[in-house]
Design a protein around this motif. Structure first.
Motif: not given
Length: 506
Positions: A228-232, A258-265
């Motif tokens: 996911a990071d590689n594809f933004h 309920r959701f947790v946002d796992l987006r690091l970047l």
């Protein structure tokens, strides 16, 4: 639906809410005039105290602007929104009561204030609810909704499809399909297993990945997030237990789930370069967490000069975007990101990042290699680090000659670097040379490479950094220009003008 790029729309949203509060005051007065309780009340009393209601409305709008309520039309959590509206309106009511006390205004009915407070909370909430639905309908009609890929096929995945996709819940979202070990009854659009995620992302338009496995495997999640990071892409998870929940985790609600946002970047594209939305604390924490995964990769520290250069040179732009992070060294870059709605964007300079990681070394036992500058500067740098950063291990230093290395020389240098087993290789060759060097040695140098420009000279004391007030006001470039006008004048003149012209066009 975010529309943070349009200041006019944000202002129109706030202005509409201001006018709505004025009309609500008039309606509250009309309601009070027909209430048999209390003293006699007439409609002309409303016009007398209309300026007070304007003050109340201004305070409410100002507080909501600070909270960022006008940056989006989407209601993330209805209950939370209602609570915030009630709290903000209570602050406005307290201000009105204070103004009455200071100016000895006692004629206005207290019952009117109660009506006004309750109606203003209801009207603001209904207004935002209506705007949310209108925005939802608009993005669906124009096919600009985020496209979500579901991972999982159990009960959580079925509930996500039923409540969020079919029920639409509180968000606009387009369903792409799902990945699981095998097709599941009741879930349409089976696209394969998780192992085929890379190929799928190359062939399908996906904006968001939702992890909804009944059994969540940490290793699988990490692989998904790296892709996911590689594809933004944004990654969100439906937490089964509380594995993903920490003090730094934001939990939101979509369609009752309920959701947790796992987006690091998060990244903000500036002149074709994907600038990371981060700050120093998050960057240091990320380097600690990703050190082993990012060995052999590189980090660019971007400023206006490198960003404009990348915009004019596609090969250099590919180098910048090929990094695991392009940090916003230049203040104008982080400022532009904030103007696009990334409110957490902050400046992370190369010299400051190197300092922070040297400070962390005492407890983390990091090993550092320094590549670049002159031998004299490296000698001073070594003495400075040993004095100011006890516990920081200097794995090695190398001052390359001012000529291209032969393939044999280059191979010998890389072998020498890897033999010292560094965690970080700090590259101080200056832009764009250092970024090209790191890209050319990706996966050859077994450490995280970071291009830090003049950080060696700063730390060694060869160059003085601008005072903090100049750094805070994005004037460090001016301080450097005064120190070296002959070399920097032409660079700053051309790149700064190009950057200002590009931002003006945006």
């Amino acid at each position: 639906m975010h529309y943070h790029k349009s200041k006019f729309l944000r202002f129109a949203n706030a202005a509409f809410e201001f006018l709505l509060l004025i009309l609500t005051f008039i309606f509250a007065g009309w309601l009070r005039s027909y209430t048999p309780m209390g003293s006699q009340f007439f409609m002309w009393d409303i016009w007398t105290f209309l300026p007070i209601s304007a003050l109340y409305a201004l305070v409410i709008v100002g507080c909501n602007a600070v909270l960022g309520s006008y940056r989006t039309l989407h209601l993330r959590n209805s209950i939370k929104q209602l609570f915030l509206i009630a709290l903000t309106s209570l602050m406005g009511l307290a201000l009105m009561a204070t103004a009455f006390y200071v100016f000895r205004v006692s004629q206005l009915s207290r019952l009117l204030l109660v009506y006004y407070y309750l109606l203003s909370v209801i009207m603001i909430y209904l207004k935002r609810l209506v705007f949310d639905r209108l925005a939802d309908a608009y993005v669906r009609k124009h096919d600009i909704v985020p496209r979500a890929l579901l991972i999982g096929g159990g009960q959580l995945a079925h509930r996500f499809f039923r409540d969020v996709i079919e029920g639409r819940g509180s968000t606009a979202m387009q369903y792409v399909g799902y990945l699981d070990a095998a097709p599941r009854e009741g879930l349409p659009a089976y696209l394969g297993t998780v192992d085929s995620l890379y190929e799928l992302l190359q062939t399908h338009k996906v904006d968001m990945i939702v992890l909804a496995q009944d059994v969540q495997d940490v290793a699988t999640t990490q692989r998904i997030m790296m892709l996911a990071d590689n594809f933004h892409l944004r990654v969100a998870a439906v937490p089964v237990y509380n594995d993903y929940v920490s003090t730094r985790t934001e939990i939101s609600t979509l369609g009752g789930m309920r959701f947790v946002d796992l987006r690091l970047l998060n990244t903000c594209e500036i002149m074709g370069v994907n600038i990371v939305v981060t700050d120093m604390e998050k960057t240091v924490r990320l380097l600690e967490e990703k050190l082993e995964d990012w060995r052999g990769k590189y980090i660019c520290v971007a400023n206006v000069h490198t960003t404009v250069t990348a915009h004019d040179d596609p090969t250099y732009q590919a180098v910048q975007n090929g990094a695991v992070m392009a940090l916003p060294d230049g203040g104008p870059l982080s400022k532009f990101s904030r103007e696009q709605g990334y409110v957490d964007a902050a400046r992370v300079t190369g010299p400051d990042l190197m300092k922070e990681m040297l400070k962390e070394s005492a407890g983390k036992h990091y090993r550092h290699y320094f590549y670049g500058s002159t031998q004299e500067t490296l000698d001073i740098l070594k003495a400075t680090i040993e004095k100011n950063y006890p516990g920081a291990v200097i794995a090695g230093m190398y001052s390359p000659p001012f000529r291209p290395l032969t393939p044999e020389e280059d191979a010998a240098v890389i072998r020498r670097i890897n033999e010292t087993k560094p965690d970080f290789v700090w590259v101080g060759l200056g832009a764009p040379k250092q970024e090209r060097w790191m890209a050319a040695h990706e996966d050859k140098v077994q450490a995280v490479m970071v291009g830090v420009g003049a950080a060696f000279d700063y730390e060694a004391g060869n160059i003085r950094r601008a005072p903090m007030w100049m750094q805070r006001h994005n004037l460090e470039w001016l301080y450097r220009l005064m120190q070296d006008p002959k070399r920097l004048f032409k660079r700053y003149l051309t790149t700064n003008i190009k950057y200002l012209w590009w931002t003006w066009k945006q």
